[in-house]
Every structure is written in structure tokens, then in C-alpha cells.
Design an enzyme around this catalytic site. Structure first.
Site, PDB file in Angstrom:
ATOM      1  N   CYS A  82       4.980 -20.905  -9.886  1.00  0.00           N
ATOM      2  CA  CYS A  82       3.608 -21.411 -10.002  1.00  0.00           C
ATOM      3  C   CYS A  82       3.486 -22.382 -11.174  1.00  0.00           C
ATOM      4  CB  CYS A  82       2.627 -20.255 -10.189  1.00  0.00           C
ATOM      5  SG  CYS A  82       0.916 -20.776 -10.414  1.00  0.00           S
ATOM      6  N   CYS A 169      -2.318 -20.598  -5.485  1.00  0.00           N
ATOM      7  CA  CYS A 169      -1.833 -19.317  -6.012  1.00  0.00           C
ATOM      8  C   CYS A 169      -0.861 -18.725  -5.006  1.00  0.00           C
ATOM      9  CB  CYS A 169      -2.991 -18.354  -6.256  1.00  0.00           C
ATOM     10  SG  CYS A 169      -2.443 -16.708  -6.787  1.00  0.00           S
ATOM     11  N   GLN A 273      -5.339  -0.527  -1.204  1.00  0.00           N
ATOM     12  CA  GLN A 273      -4.089  -0.924  -1.843  1.00  0.00           C
ATOM     13  C   GLN A 273      -3.893  -2.427  -1.656  1.00  0.00           C
ATOM     14  OE1 GLN A 273      -2.290   0.896  -3.754  1.00  0.00           O
ATOM     15  NE2 GLN A 273      -3.024   2.965  -3.285  1.00  0.00           N
ATOM     16  N   GLU A 323     -12.423  13.387  -3.061  1.00  0.00           N
ATOM     17  CA  GLU A 323     -12.658  12.096  -3.713  1.00  0.00           C
ATOM     18  C   GLU A 323     -13.926  12.187  -4.535  1.00  0.00           C
ATOM     19  OE1 GLU A 323     -12.933   8.527  -5.146  1.00  0.00           O
ATOM     20  OE2 GLU A 323     -11.147   9.017  -3.958  1.00  0.00           O
ATOM     21  N   ASP A 350     -15.883  16.040  -8.571  1.00  0.00           N
ATOM     22  CA  ASP A 350     -15.420  15.395  -9.799  1.00  0.00           C
ATOM     23  C   ASP A 350     -14.102  16.039 -10.192  1.00  0.00           C
ATOM     24  OD1 ASP A 350     -14.954  14.264 -12.223  1.00  0.00           O
ATOM     25  OD2 ASP A 350     -16.827  14.912 -13.166  1.00  0.00           O
ATOM     26  N   ASP A 371      -3.271  10.757  -5.893  1.00  0.00           N
ATOM     27  CA  ASP A 371      -3.144   9.319  -6.125  1.00  0.00           C
ATOM     28  C   ASP A 371      -4.302   8.867  -7.010  1.00  0.00           C
ATOM     29  OD1 ASP A 371      -2.526   6.639  -5.996  1.00  0.00           O
ATOM     30  OD2 ASP A 371      -3.347   6.351  -3.983  1.00  0.00           O
ATOM     31  N   CYS A 397      -0.357   4.680 -10.736  1.00  0.00           N
ATOM     32  CA  CYS A 397      -0.462   3.247 -11.057  1.00  0.00           C
ATOM     33  C   CYS A 397      -0.426   3.032 -12.570  1.00  0.00           C
ATOM     34  CB  CYS A 397      -1.731   2.648 -10.457  1.00  0.00           C
ATOM     35  SG  CYS A 397      -3.260   3.423 -10.999  1.00  0.00           S
TER      36      CYS A 397
END
Length: 440
Positions: A82, A169, A273, A323, A350, A371, A397
Site C-alpha cells: 500500500c 485500500c 468476524q 450473550e 452479564d 469467545d 482476540c
């Protein structure tokens, strides 16, 4: 008169030039050197290189600088694809070969396991790697205006809120990669200045561009948008605080993607994702690592819209997805209905509370997948260890919080059986991992 201690001021010498040798990379992908005892963090530099750098920040305990000349080049160095790489903050590692990027990320994970969990012998599996370019399913493109109402469209500069004007990009899908000039020309012809705050692209079965409107548009501007939309192969949407309007004169609806034989729907505000190809490989590997059986009841924590839950539900007796965001719970439930699954139960809770007894946290659960977001799952892990399940699969992550949480699992009789790097964000410093823990 009382005399107070005043620390000696650090002399600011920004923009001065320094010549240093690079010893390693830090967690942000910047080269690390030293001047005396003071560490120097240099963007754009690689281990083994001798560089000239311009100082951008000087503190009492460290310096930051930017490499401007390479005297001795690393074998890991490649030419960035780039043209905006050295200004744009979107990528960190385009100057590093793909193999070196993977090695750097694995070393970062290994360092954190050693530091946070006192574990040094890691059971590395083959890394999950997909397309290095044109992989982003979603991206937000910034729009800024100067005093003359001239438009800048692009991404933030490194360490700044100022945008780098971008022409293309290579991380965006091909359909969007070279659209920046078209966006710029369109907004420059608006009579309603500053009406668009940002542009979002979504690559799904129905590709779309969303213009975020924050001020009223004139009839002239709306006509320009409608004309623009007729020349494109993607859907053009206009979003306000109250509604989304499809400029292609279609009824706005949900987006969708396929995953392991299932179809999942999502809205423009839902988390998905980012790397569509890697996501498929990730879900397939998760199913393999968990050794799913038809009699299993699987607990999927931080389940989102059902990215793991829906494919797993086709293989097991029951999936319980939990969740924290109710809107995502609703989306997961609708995705189960879309795929004609009746063995899924989705709940809102929670999962970050320090200690709680949830009704669904019971002995019927056979295996656990979690996750979490970057904050990790410290309190959730403290709860699930009491289930004494044999297999826990942790998708991460952020290796710092994952290795912190792993220490709890080790203390409760689990061992790390498999560890895999997932290159979800190629060309960046971000690290995703999949870790399988087995109860001894």
C-alpha cells in the site's frame, strides 16, 4: 516558606535524528532499541536493522521515533503493498513478510503465557491462515472537512485522529478497494457541507455502502446520491439516527453470510468476524477441537449472533448460547429459526459479574466454548471451572487477557492441550488465538 520538590523537566527534542540498532519488536509492532538505559520505540523498523529515525515523542522513561532511513536491512523486510502504509494507521506490519508476521505474533503469545501463566512449553498447532489481502467483511472509512469545507476521506494516521487521504485500500474487498476517489468526488459536489460523518462498507451476500448522514441533505445532494447508486454493483444506503434508506429503491433488509452449511443474518450494527475466509476455518477447527458428539450439551459463552452456536447445534443434542447484549440474543434466536433448529437456547446474562449462579450453569453441560471481547472472560472462567467439564475451548482476540484467564484454568486442574494462532487481521499487530484446555 515551604519548598516543594519539582521534578527536573525533560528537555523536548522532537524531530531530532537518531541512529540506532533494532533489537526486537514490542507488542505494537514497533522496533525496540536503547539510548543509554532509555528504551526507544521506532515505528517502521525491524529486528536486526540499523536505522536513522526522527524522534516524535520524548518522555523521562522512553522515546518514540519513526524510521526514515534504513542502513542495514532485515531479511524479514518486504516492500509494503500500500502506498499509504507509512502514514495510515490501519496497518502495522506490511513491511514484514507474511512468515515473519506469524512468527512475531506467536512470540508475542508465548511471552504473555510465560509472564502471565508461568507456562513456557506451548503445544502449538499449525496456524490458521487465509487471504492476506482484500479480506475485510466490514470497515469504517472516516470523513473529515477543513475550514474551506474540503473533504478528506480515509483512515486515521498512526497515533492521531487526523485522517490520511486514501486512494485505495488493499485490505478491503475488491469491489470497494478503489472506491475512495468516487466517494471523494461525490461528496465534493454536495451543497450540504459536512452532512456525511463516515462511510461504512459491508461485504456480504448483498454488498453495501452506508453513508452516515448527520445533517440535512438538499434535493441536489439526494439526486447525486441516487445517480451514484445506479452506477454501482453494490447497494447504497443512507443512515440517519432514525432510519436507513436504500437509494437503490429496494427495501432495506438484513445482510447474511454462509458458515459451515448454515446461513446467518446480521444488521449493519451487529458484530461479525471481520475476515470471512478465516472465520470459516476457525469454526471448522473449533468443531474439530471440541470433538463434538451427538449426545453433547455445549455452552457457548459470548455467543453473539450464533457464529459458533448454529453450526454446532447441527451436530449435538443441545447448545446453550449466552450473550450480554439482548439485541444479539434476539439475532441468534432468529438465526436458529432461520436454520430450522429447535435445540438452541439463547439467553441474556452479564458474564462479567464477579460471582453468580446462573440457572443454565449446571451439571448437564458437557463442553464449553467462549469467545469474549478484548477484556477477556476472567469472571466467566471462574464460574465455568466449577462445572468440571473435560473440554474448554477459548477463542481470544487479546492474548494478554487470555493468558491471564488461563492461569485460573491451570489452578483448577486444566492443561493446555492445543494452541493455534489465527491470522484474522493480516498486516496488523492484532493477534487471535484458539486454545483448547483439557481437565487432567
Amino acid at each position: 516558606m515551604v519548598n516543594f520538590y519539582k521534578p527536573k523537566a525533560v528537555k523536548k527534542q522532537q524531530n531530532r535524528l537518531i541512529t540506532v540498532e533494532i533489537n526486537s519488536l514490542d507488542i505494537n509492532g514497533d522496533g525496540v532499541s536503547r539510548i543509554g538505559k532509555k528504551p526507544v520505540f521506532i515505528s517502521g523498523a525491524l529486528p536486526g536493522e540499523k536505522v536513522e529515525a526522527k524522534v516524535s515523542e520524548e518522555k523521562s522513561k522512553y522515546l518514540r521515533a519513526r524510521a526514515i532511513k534504513i542502513y542495514q536491512q532485515s531479511e524479514q523486510r518486504v516492500e509494503p503493498k500500500c502506498r499509504h502504509f507509512y502514514q495510515c494507521g490501519g496497518c502495522d506490519l506490511q513491511h514484514m513478510s507474511s512468515d515473519a508476521q506469524i512468527a512475531y505474533k506467536q512470540k508475542k503469545v508465548a511471552t504473555l503465557f510465560s509472564r502471565n501463566a508461568d507456562l513456557n512449553d506451548l503445544p502449538w498447532q499449525a496456524p490458521l491462515i487465509s487471504e492476506q489481502w482484500n479480506y475485510r467483511r466490514k470497515a469504517r472509512i472516516g470523513v473529515q472537512y477543513n475550514k474551506l469545507n474540503q473533504t478528506t476521506i480515509g483512515f486515521r494516521q498512526k497515533g492521531s485522529n487526523v485522517l490520511t487521504p486514501v486512494k485505495s485500500c488493499h485490505l478491503l474487498p475488491s469491489i470497494f478497494a478503489d472506491e475512495f476517489s468516487a466517494f471523494h468526488e461525490l461528496l465534493d459536489n454536495f451543497t450540504s457541507h459536512r452532512a456525511i460523518s463516515h462511510i461504512e462498507i459491508i461485504d456480504a451476500e448483498r454488498p453495501a455502502v452506508i453513508f452516515r448522514q448527520v445533517a440535512k441533505l438538499t434535493a441536489h445532494d439526494l439526486a447525486l446520491l441516487e445517480k451514484f447508486s445506479t452506477s454501482k454493483d453494490y447497494q447504497l444506503l443512507l443512515q440517519t439516527d432514525n432510519a436507513i434508506v436504500d437509494l437503490n429503491k429496494q427495501k432495506p433488509g438484513l445482510f447474511s453470510y454462509d458458515i459451515c452449511g448454515s446461513q446467518l443474518q446480521f444488521s449493519e450494527s451487529d458484530f461479525v468476524q471481520v475476515n470471512s475466509h478465516l472465520n470459516i476455518a476457525m469454526v471448522e477447527q473449533a468443531i474439530d477441537y471440541l470433538q463434538l458428539e451427538a449426545s453433547d450439551t455445549v455452552l457457548d459463552l459470548f455467543c453473539g449472533l450464533g457464529n459458533f452456536s448454529i453450526p454446532m447445534a447441527k451436530m449435538v443434542n443441545k447448545v446453550i448460547g449466552v450473550e450480554g447484549v439482548q439485541a444479539m440474543v434476539d439475532r441468534a434466536q432468529s438465526n436458529a429459526q432461520l436454520n430450522q433448529l429447535s435445540n438452541c437456547e439463547f439467553l441474556q446474562a452479564d458474564l462479567n459479574v464477579e460471582k453468580d449462579r446462573f440457572d443454565w450453569l449446571n451439571s448437564d453441560i458437557d463442553k464449553v466454548l467462549l469467545d469474549p471481547a478484548r477484556a477477556g472472560a476472567f469472571n466467566a472462567v471462574k464460574n465455568i471451572v466449577e462445572l468440571n467439564v473435560n473440554l474448554i475451548l477459548y477463542i481470544s482476540c487479546d492474548p494478554a487477557t487470555m493468558t491471564r484467564d488461563a492461569k485460573i484454568l491451570f489452578e483448577h486442574g486444566y492443561k493446555l492441550e492445543k494452541l493455534s494462532l489465527m491470522d484474522m487481521f493480516s498486516q496488523t499487530r492484532h493477534v487471535e488465538t484458539m486454545a483448547l484446555f483439557i481437565r487432567n
